[in-house]
Design a protein around this motif. Structure first.
Motif, PDB file in Angstrom:
ATOM      1  N   UNK A  11       0.841  -1.209   0.000  1.00 32.72           N
ATOM      2  CA  UNK A  11       0.000   0.000   0.000  1.00 32.72           C
ATOM      3  C   UNK A  11       0.870   1.251   0.000  1.00 32.72           C
ATOM      4  N   UNK A  12       0.420   2.245  -0.738  1.00 32.57           N
ATOM      5  CA  UNK A  12       1.062   3.561  -0.723  1.00 32.57           C
ATOM      6  C   UNK A  12       0.183   4.443   0.159  1.00 32.57           C
ATOM      7  N   UNK A  13       0.746   4.909   1.259  1.00 30.21           N
ATOM      8  CA  UNK A  13      -0.024   5.677   2.241  1.00 30.21           C
ATOM      9  C   UNK A  13       0.493   7.109   2.320  1.00 30.21           C
ATOM     10  N   UNK A  16      -3.173   9.821   5.743  1.00 27.87           N
ATOM     11  CA  UNK A  16      -4.343   9.052   6.141  1.00 27.87           C
ATOM     12  C   UNK A  16      -5.114   8.409   5.003  1.00 27.87           C
ATOM     13  N   UNK A  17      -4.558   8.447   3.796  1.00 26.47           N
ATOM     14  CA  UNK A  17      -5.192   7.847   2.618  1.00 26.47           C
ATOM     15  C   UNK A  17      -4.315   6.710   2.120  1.00 26.47           C
ATOM     16  N   UNK A  18      -4.904   5.784   1.367  1.00 23.22           N
ATOM     17  CA  UNK A  18      -4.134   4.661   0.833  1.00 23.22           C
ATOM     18  C   UNK A  18      -4.580   4.344  -0.586  1.00 23.22           C
ATOM     19  N   UNK A  19      -3.620   3.920  -1.393  1.00 20.94           N
ATOM     20  CA  UNK A  19      -3.891   3.456  -2.748  1.00 20.94           C
ATOM     21  C   UNK A  19      -2.885   2.360  -3.062  1.00 20.94           C
ATOM     22  N   UNK A  62      -8.705   3.991   4.962  1.00 19.34           N
ATOM     23  CA  UNK A  62      -7.833   4.915   4.229  1.00 19.34           C
ATOM     24  C   UNK A  62      -8.080   4.823   2.723  1.00 19.34           C
ATOM     25  N   UNK A  63      -8.275   3.607   2.216  1.00 21.53           N
ATOM     26  CA  UNK A  63      -8.569   3.429   0.794  1.00 21.53           C
ATOM     27  C   UNK A  63      -9.941   3.966   0.433  1.00 21.53           C
ATOM     28  N   UNK A  64     -10.927   3.703   1.278  1.00 20.33           N
ATOM     29  CA  UNK A  64     -12.278   4.195   1.019  1.00 20.33           C
ATOM     30  C   UNK A  64     -12.331   5.719   1.087  1.00 20.33           C
ATOM     31  N   UNK A  65     -11.613   6.296   2.015  1.00 20.41           N
ATOM     32  CA  UNK A  65     -11.594   7.756   2.134  1.00 20.41           C
ATOM     33  C   UNK A  65     -10.982   8.393   0.888  1.00 20.41           C
TER      34      UNK A  65
END
Length: 160
Positions: A11-13, A16-19, A62-65
């Motif tokens: 994951x790339x964070x 507070x976000x992730x993709x 984090x991904x959903x956000x």
């Protein structure tokens, strides 16, 4: 290594976000041909939607956000599941299914309304619909129905 641990590792964070990158070889690099992929077939929306039942909850949120902040797809991406608004919306709906937090259901429903508007606008422009599950109107319709029923499942992946 199990799947949740592998997904956490790649994951790339940020903030507070992730993709997730398009491939393991590209880990840490989200830019691809001048853009960042955030859709069912490449990126966080698909990872979140497909792995919501077992993904680390912090990563799930984090991904959903990130999907929420990015907003629904454009007309060029379309309303469908594969790389459109419905696919991104399923990430939000599946997050609701995992957490029970109604905020995610409300957000998913907003994406569903947008996807249905995309279907209408696209039909006006082309004079016809797109009749496929993954890239067309059917995916948007099933997503909207799932949002109405608060059913946090993805067609083919979980039911049908």
């Amino acid at each position: 290594m199990d799947t949740p641990a592998a997904l956490a590792k790649i994951a790339v964070r940020e903030d507070g976000l992730a993709n997730w990158a398009m491939s393991v070889e590209d880990c840490g690099e989200l830019d691809w041909e001048g853009g960042i992929r955030l859709q069912w077939c490449h990126g966080g929306a698909g990872v979140v939607a497909a792995t919501a039942p077992y993904l680390d909850e912090e990563l799930l949120l984090a991904g959903a956000e990130l999907v929420w902040r990015a907003g629904p797809g454009s007309m060029t991406k379309g309303p469908g599941i594969c790389h459109g608004t419905a696919g991104n919306g399923y990430a939000l709906l599946r997050t609701f299914g995992r957490t029970g937090d109604e905020l995610w259901l409300q957000r998913a429903r907003r994406f569903a309304v947008h996807a249905l508007g995309q279907v209408d606008r696209s039909r006006e422009q082309r004079g016809r619909g797109r009749y496929t599950l993954w890239t067309g109107d059917l995916g948007a319709a099933l997503f909207a129905a799932d949002c109405l029923e608060a059913r946090a499942e993805v067609p083919i992946v979980d039911y049908l």
